[in-house]
Each structure stands twice: as C-alpha cells, then as structure tokens.
Design a protein around this motif. Structure first.
Motif, PDB file in Angstrom:
ATOM      1  N   GLU A  69       0.834  -1.207   0.000  1.00 24.72           N
ATOM      2  CA  GLU A  69       0.000   0.000   0.000  1.00 24.72           C
ATOM      3  C   GLU A  69       0.868   1.257   0.000  1.00 24.72           C
ATOM      4  N   LYS A  70       2.041   1.191   0.594  1.00 23.00           N
ATOM      5  CA  LYS A  70       2.922   2.356   0.687  1.00 23.00           C
ATOM      6  C   LYS A  70       3.467   2.767  -0.668  1.00 23.00           C
ATOM      7  N   GLY A  71       3.414   1.855  -1.627  1.00 21.38           N
ATOM      8  CA  GLY A  71       3.904   2.163  -2.981  1.00 21.38           C
ATOM      9  C   GLY A  71       2.803   2.816  -3.807  1.00 21.38           C
ATOM     10  N   SER A  72       2.922   2.662  -5.097  1.00 21.79           N
ATOM     11  CA  SER A  72       1.966   3.247  -6.029  1.00 21.79           C
ATOM     12  C   SER A  72       0.640   2.472  -5.993  1.00 21.79           C
ATOM     13  N   TRP A  73      -0.458   3.222  -5.934  1.00 25.52           N
ATOM     14  CA  TRP A  73      -1.779   2.586  -5.871  1.00 25.52           C
ATOM     15  C   TRP A  73      -2.225   2.080  -7.243  1.00 25.52           C
ATOM     16  N   THR A  74      -1.553   2.480  -8.282  1.00 27.56           N
ATOM     17  CA  THR A  74      -1.926   1.985  -9.617  1.00 27.56           C
ATOM     18  C   THR A  74      -1.511   0.531  -9.790  1.00 27.56           C
ATOM     19  N   LEU A  75      -0.542   0.079  -8.975  1.00 31.35           N
ATOM     20  CA  LEU A  75      -0.114  -1.312  -9.059  1.00 31.35           C
ATOM     21  C   LEU A  75      -1.042  -2.255  -8.293  1.00 31.35           C
ATOM     22  N   LEU A  76      -1.923  -1.710  -7.472  1.00 35.23           N
ATOM     23  CA  LEU A  76      -2.837  -2.540  -6.684  1.00 35.23           C
ATOM     24  C   LEU A  76      -4.033  -2.958  -7.526  1.00 35.23           C
ATOM     25  N   THR A  77      -4.460  -4.183  -7.361  1.00 41.45           N
ATOM     26  CA  THR A  77      -5.676  -4.641  -8.047  1.00 41.45           C
ATOM     27  C   THR A  77      -6.895  -4.176  -7.260  1.00 41.45           C
ATOM     28  N   HIS A  78      -8.049  -4.334  -7.877  1.00 41.82           N
ATOM     29  CA  HIS A  78      -9.295  -3.939  -7.214  1.00 41.82           C
ATOM     30  C   HIS A  78      -9.534  -4.771  -5.945  1.00 41.82           C
ATOM     31  N   LYS A  81      -7.385  -3.458  -3.172  1.00 38.91           N
ATOM     32  CA  LYS A  81      -7.921  -2.207  -2.628  1.00 38.91           C
ATOM     33  C   LYS A  81      -9.097  -2.482  -1.694  1.00 38.91           C
ATOM     34  N   VAL A  82      -9.925  -3.417  -2.078  1.00 38.31           N
ATOM     35  CA  VAL A  82     -11.056  -3.800  -1.222  1.00 38.31           C
ATOM     36  C   VAL A  82     -10.553  -4.420   0.068  1.00 38.31           C
ATOM     37  N   ALA A  83      -9.523  -5.252  -0.027  1.00 37.87           N
ATOM     38  CA  ALA A  83      -8.949  -5.879   1.171  1.00 37.87           C
ATOM     39  C   ALA A  83      -8.345  -4.820   2.093  1.00 37.87           C
ATOM     40  N   LEU A  84      -7.675  -3.814   1.516  1.00 43.13           N
ATOM     41  CA  LEU A  84      -7.139  -2.716   2.329  1.00 43.13           C
ATOM     42  C   LEU A  84      -8.257  -1.925   3.001  1.00 43.13           C
ATOM     43  N   TYR A  85      -9.341  -1.704   2.267  1.00 42.53           N
ATOM     44  CA  TYR A  85     -10.491  -1.000   2.849  1.00 42.53           C
ATOM     45  C   TYR A  85     -11.054  -1.799   4.030  1.00 42.53           C
ATOM     46  N   ARG A  86     -11.142  -3.116   3.860  1.00 41.65           N
ATOM     47  CA  ARG A  86     -11.685  -3.969   4.921  1.00 41.65           C
ATOM     48  C   ARG A  86     -10.760  -4.023   6.138  1.00 41.65           C
ATOM     49  N   LEU A  87      -9.465  -3.794   5.947  1.00 42.98           N
ATOM     50  CA  LEU A  87      -8.564  -3.717   7.096  1.00 42.98           C
ATOM     51  C   LEU A  87      -8.822  -2.456   7.917  1.00 42.98           C
ATOM     52  N   GLN A  88      -9.203  -1.383   7.227  1.00 38.50           N
ATOM     53  CA  GLN A  88      -9.410  -0.103   7.911  1.00 38.50           C
ATOM     54  C   GLN A  88     -10.838   0.052   8.443  1.00 38.50           C
TER      55      GLN A  88
END
Length: 172
Positions: A69-78, A81-88
């Motif tokens: 997540e600390k890197g570029s968000w364009t490299l993250l898949t959808h 991103k959903v998994a990161l949202y669920r962590l927060q």
C-alpha cells in the motif's frame, strides 16, 4: 462492603483514593497500571471515520498488503484495494445504510400480544362474566317500549309525542 456516609468522608479526609482516584485515567484502583484507552473501531453513519483501524492484529499476508500500500496505488488490483479498505473499516456506507428486518420481529411480537389479549378477553367473556340480564334482550325491550307508549310517557316532547295512537304507528 457498603460504608456509611460518615466513614466515606473519613476515608476521603485521611487521604484515601476515593471515587475520583479509583476511576481516573492515571491508574486503576488495583494494580496501578494504565486503563486501556476507549477504542472506537466501528464506523457509524454519523461518525464514519473511526479512531483506530478495524483490524489491528495483521497476519503475514495482510502485512505484505500494507507494505504494498505504501507504494503506487496503480499497481494494486481492485481486490487488494477492497482488502485494504476492509482492514481499515468494518462496513461500507451501503452496508451501514441497508435496512434491517427487525421490523418483522417487532410486528410479530405486537400481533402475538394482540392475539393473546384477545384470547384472554374471549375467555373472560365465556367463563368469567355472568350471562346477560334479561332486560337486555330484544323481546324485553319491545315490551318495555310498548308499556311506555301505553302509559303515555312524556306526551309533550318525549316518546309519546312521536306515536300516533289512532293509527298505531310512528308519526312521520
């Protein structure tokens, strides 16, 4: 152990901890350690940004995702991103705002108690109340009306004034 008011005042005067000392944030009554901070980890509609993330203890996969997540968000898949949202956050706004089916339970309970009350009233009418008095039957009321007409009760403005005694019928 309950102490009388005078004993509490003595304890407070003698330098006891008292109620304020027992419930302060500096320490607990026993142990002397700090009390855990109140955590608001559940997002709500009126307060959507919790103070702490939903997941505080992360496994190896989640820690790797946090590093990515600390890197570029364009490299993250959808999905990432959903998994990161669920962590927060625990829920999305759509999940927070969805209707519940609690009204069905409430209405079921209301109708159950209405039905129970109706059964109690029916049981009381059948088994507890005495039978209707004879004066409330239609036959008795007809005889009473005929007797009042025969006695010419209230002939000026009452019942007898509306009866035609010659034709034996009500005046029109």
């Amino acid at each position: 152990m309950m102490l009388p008011k005078a004993a509490w005042s003595l304890v407070l005067r003698k330098g006891g901890r008292g109620r304020r000392g027992m419930h302060s944030s500096e320490g607990t009554a026993r142990g002397g350690g700090k009390t855990p901070r109140y955590t608001n980890c559940y997002a709500q509609r009126h307060y959507p940004m919790p103070e702490e993330p939903f997941c505080t203890e992360l496994n190896a996969e989640q820690q790797a995702l946090k590093e990515k997540e600390k890197g570029s968000w364009t490299l993250l898949t959808h999905a990432e991103k959903v998994a990161l949202y669920r962590l927060q956050f625990n829920e999305t706004f759509a999940e927070m705002n969805r209707r519940s089916n609690e009204w069905k339970t409430v209405m079921g309970c209301v109708f159950f108690f209405f039905g129970f009350a109706a059964l109690v009233i029916w049981w009381q009418r059948v088994y507890m109340f005495p039978p209707k008095p004879i004066t409330l039957t239609d036959e008795w009321k007809a005889k009473q009306l005929q007797r009042m007409l025969d006695m010419k009760v209230n002939p000026v403005q009452g019942l007898a004034s509306r009866w035609d005694y010659e034709k034996k019928q009500w005046k029109k």
